[in-house]
Each structure stands twice: as structure tokens, then as C-alpha cells.
Design a protein around this motif. Sequence first.
Motif, short mmCIF file in Angstrom:
data_model
loop_
_atom_site.label_atom_id
_atom_site.label_comp_id
_atom_site.label_asym_id
_atom_site.label_seq_id
_atom_site.Cartn_x
_atom_site.Cartn_y
_atom_site.Cartn_z
N ALA A 179 21.82 5.56 9.76
CA ALA A 179 22.79 4.60 10.33
C ALA A 179 22.77 3.28 9.60
O ALA A 179 23.80 2.63 9.41
CB ALA A 179 22.50 4.40 11.81
N GLY A 180 21.58 2.83 9.18
CA GLY A 180 21.45 1.57 8.45
C GLY A 180 22.02 0.39 9.22
O GLY A 180 21.71 0.19 10.39
N SER A 181 22.89 -0.35 8.57
CA SER A 181 23.47 -1.55 9.19
C SER A 181 24.72 -1.26 10.02
O SER A 181 25.21 -2.13 10.73
CB SER A 181 23.84 -2.57 8.10
N ASN A 182 25.22 -0.02 9.95
CA ASN A 182 26.50 0.31 10.60
C ASN A 182 26.55 0.02 12.10
O ASN A 182 27.59 -0.42 12.60
CB ASN A 182 26.86 1.76 10.33
N PRO A 183 25.49 0.29 12.87
CA PRO A 183 25.59 0.07 14.32
C PRO A 183 25.25 -1.35 14.77
O PRO A 183 24.98 -1.57 15.94
CB PRO A 183 24.58 1.08 14.88
N CYS A 184 25.28 -2.33 13.85
CA CYS A 184 24.99 -3.73 14.19
C CYS A 184 23.60 -3.91 14.79
O CYS A 184 23.45 -4.32 15.95
CB CYS A 184 26.04 -4.30 15.15
N LYS A 231 7.73 2.65 14.39
CA LYS A 231 8.11 3.26 13.13
C LYS A 231 9.53 2.88 12.71
O LYS A 231 9.81 2.71 11.52
CB LYS A 231 7.97 4.78 13.23
N ILE A 232 10.42 2.74 13.68
CA ILE A 232 11.78 2.31 13.36
C ILE A 232 11.78 0.89 12.83
O ILE A 232 12.47 0.56 11.85
CB ILE A 232 12.69 2.44 14.60
N ASN A 233 10.98 0.03 13.44
CA ASN A 233 10.94 -1.37 13.00
C ASN A 233 10.20 -1.53 11.67
O ASN A 233 10.28 -2.60 11.05
CB ASN A 233 10.32 -2.24 14.09
N ALA A 234 9.52 -0.49 11.23
CA ALA A 234 8.87 -0.51 9.92
C ALA A 234 9.84 -0.10 8.81
O ALA A 234 9.49 -0.16 7.62
CB ALA A 234 7.65 0.40 9.91
N LEU A 235 11.06 0.29 9.17
CA LEU A 235 12.06 0.72 8.17
C LEU A 235 12.60 -0.45 7.36
O LEU A 235 13.22 -0.25 6.31
CB LEU A 235 13.22 1.44 8.86
N GLN A 240 21.32 -6.81 11.53
CA GLN A 240 22.55 -6.65 10.74
C GLN A 240 22.32 -6.05 9.36
O GLN A 240 23.17 -6.14 8.48
CB GLN A 240 23.27 -8.00 10.62
N GLY A 241 21.13 -5.44 9.16
CA GLY A 241 20.85 -4.74 7.91
C GLY A 241 20.35 -5.60 6.78
O GLY A 241 20.28 -5.14 5.64
N PHE A 242 19.95 -6.85 7.08
CA PHE A 242 19.50 -7.77 6.04
C PHE A 242 17.99 -7.80 5.87
O PHE A 242 17.45 -8.70 5.22
CB PHE A 242 20.02 -9.18 6.33
N GLY A 243 17.28 -6.82 6.44
CA GLY A 243 15.84 -6.76 6.31
C GLY A 243 15.12 -7.46 7.45
O GLY A 243 15.69 -8.33 8.12
N GLY A 244 13.88 -7.07 7.67
CA GLY A 244 13.09 -7.67 8.73
C GLY A 244 12.47 -6.60 9.61
O GLY A 244 12.75 -5.41 9.47
N ARG A 245 11.66 -7.03 10.54
CA ARG A 245 10.93 -6.10 11.38
C ARG A 245 11.65 -5.80 12.70
O ARG A 245 11.12 -5.09 13.54
CB ARG A 245 9.52 -6.63 11.68
N THR A 246 12.85 -6.37 12.88
CA THR A 246 13.57 -6.16 14.14
C THR A 246 14.79 -5.28 13.90
O THR A 246 15.93 -5.75 13.84
CB THR A 246 14.01 -7.52 14.75
#
Length: 281
Positions: A179-184, A231-235, A240-246
Motif C-alpha cells: 500500500a505504501g503511501s496510498n492510504p494516507c 513490525k509495520i512501523n519498522a517499514l 504520508q509515505g515520507f519515512g519515519g516510525r509512524t
Amino acid sequence: MREVDAALITTTVKELVIKANKILPDDLVDCISCSDRAEHNETAKAILYDLKANIAAAKELDIPVCQDTGMAVIFAEIGQEVHITGGDFEAAVNKGVSLGYTDGLLRKSVVRDPFYDRVNTNDNTPAIIHTRIVAGDKIKITAAPKGFGSENMSRLHMFTPSAKREDIISFIIDTVKTAGSNPCPPVVIGVGIGGDFEYSAVLAKKALCRSVSERNSIDFYSDMETELLEKINALDIGPQGFGGRTTALAVNIETYPTHIAGLPVAVNVGCHVTRHASKEI
């Protein structure tokens, strides 16, 4: 036997679809605030700050928190001691959705046919309605408007009983990664395990209506929720897909008995404005 006028159902649904689109649950807002404080990525922190400002502005200005005010999903628990008078239940619900989206100036996004004739119905009806007959003489209605930027990222897989815990976890994580950044993001992940093909998806949708601060009552699934969130937050997808732990705010799992030959798993992705509002009448 308690009588409930269909007009009251209409009024309640109208109120709930407007409320859900303008005011997020407090626990979800708190979760975004906690993520902001824990985030080390400066870009992610700035985005989370903007998300919080947008949520606060929507509440103050009495406007939708997102321009996509979704397709109306209605869960209704109807007490078996209730007699609905003055009209048909589903017609009353759809009238409430129509009035809510029209009078509430919410964007209308429903088309009358899914494929050959995609003409807007102009009042966001019909709604998706899930009903259960329960004990008592009350009706509990939950409105959960669902935007399709996140809905389109959802998936379902029919596992066999030989599937391992790690197989299911990998499927859920892969769904979020794809899904990446697509689902906001940051997203809320609803997971339905069990039932059959269609009911696992209903379970996943219901999971998105559960408080993000509430864990599954069974330790096995509560531990899965916690592990999946980590594990999801480690992706490193981030806000908004700009990186980070959230990347995710919560993972909610709901389950139901299933057939000896099956293990359905559905993942319903909710955006950072995973909306729902409930009322008992």
C-alpha cells in the motif's frame, strides 16, 4: 415490545454520518499526538503536526476532516424486542445517509452502477448496511464512512489450516508495504480472521470501528496486534509515505469460528482519519 419510529432511525443516521466525518474519536487523536512525541524523523514530526492541526481545524470550523467523506458503512445491532414502525428499516437508514450528506454538505461519492454506468447518485446512497439481531429493546447504530484511497489497498487471502502464525503476519505486513503511501498513513489496520470469504472482510471492517486503545481480549491475538504494529512501523513508510516510525497507529484483530478446511484472513486498511460514530436508541 418497544416501538421505534423509522423517523428516529433516519435522524440518528443523519447525525452520525455528519459527526463521524467532522470529529474523530478522541483515542485516535490522542494516538496521533503520542506518535508525534515519539517520532524522531523531523519530516514525519512536521506532517503529524499538520495532521493534528487539520483535525483541530475541522472540529473548530465544523467541516469534514477529509475531502473524501467516504461511502457510508452502517452497522446496526437491533434488539429482538424492537418493533420498527412508520417505515422500512433500510429505507430509513438510506434516507438518513441522504440527508446527512446533502444537508451536511459532505462530498457525494457513490455511483449507481459499479462498472457499465458510473453515474453519481448525488446523495451518497445506497449505504452498505450490516445488521444483527441481538437481545434487548434497543438499536445501536454505528456509522463508519470509508474513503477509498485506503479501501482500495485492502486484501483478502484464503489460507489453508496449515498456515502458520508467521504466514498470516507476513501477509498483513506485505499488504501494508504494498500500500505504501496510498492510504494516507499513519494507518489503522483492521484484520478479520475466520468465518468465510465474505465474513472475514466484515470482521476486518468491524475491527476498524474498535477503539485504537483497546486490544483483543485473547492474549494470543493481543500479542499479534502488538507484534504487527511494531513490525509495520519498522517499514519506514511513515506519515504520508515520507519515512519515519509512524506508519500505523494500531492493528485491531477480530476473529470468528471457521470451517475445518479453511482459514480466511482479510485486511481492511484505514487511513489516519479512520472514522466512526455510534449511538444507541
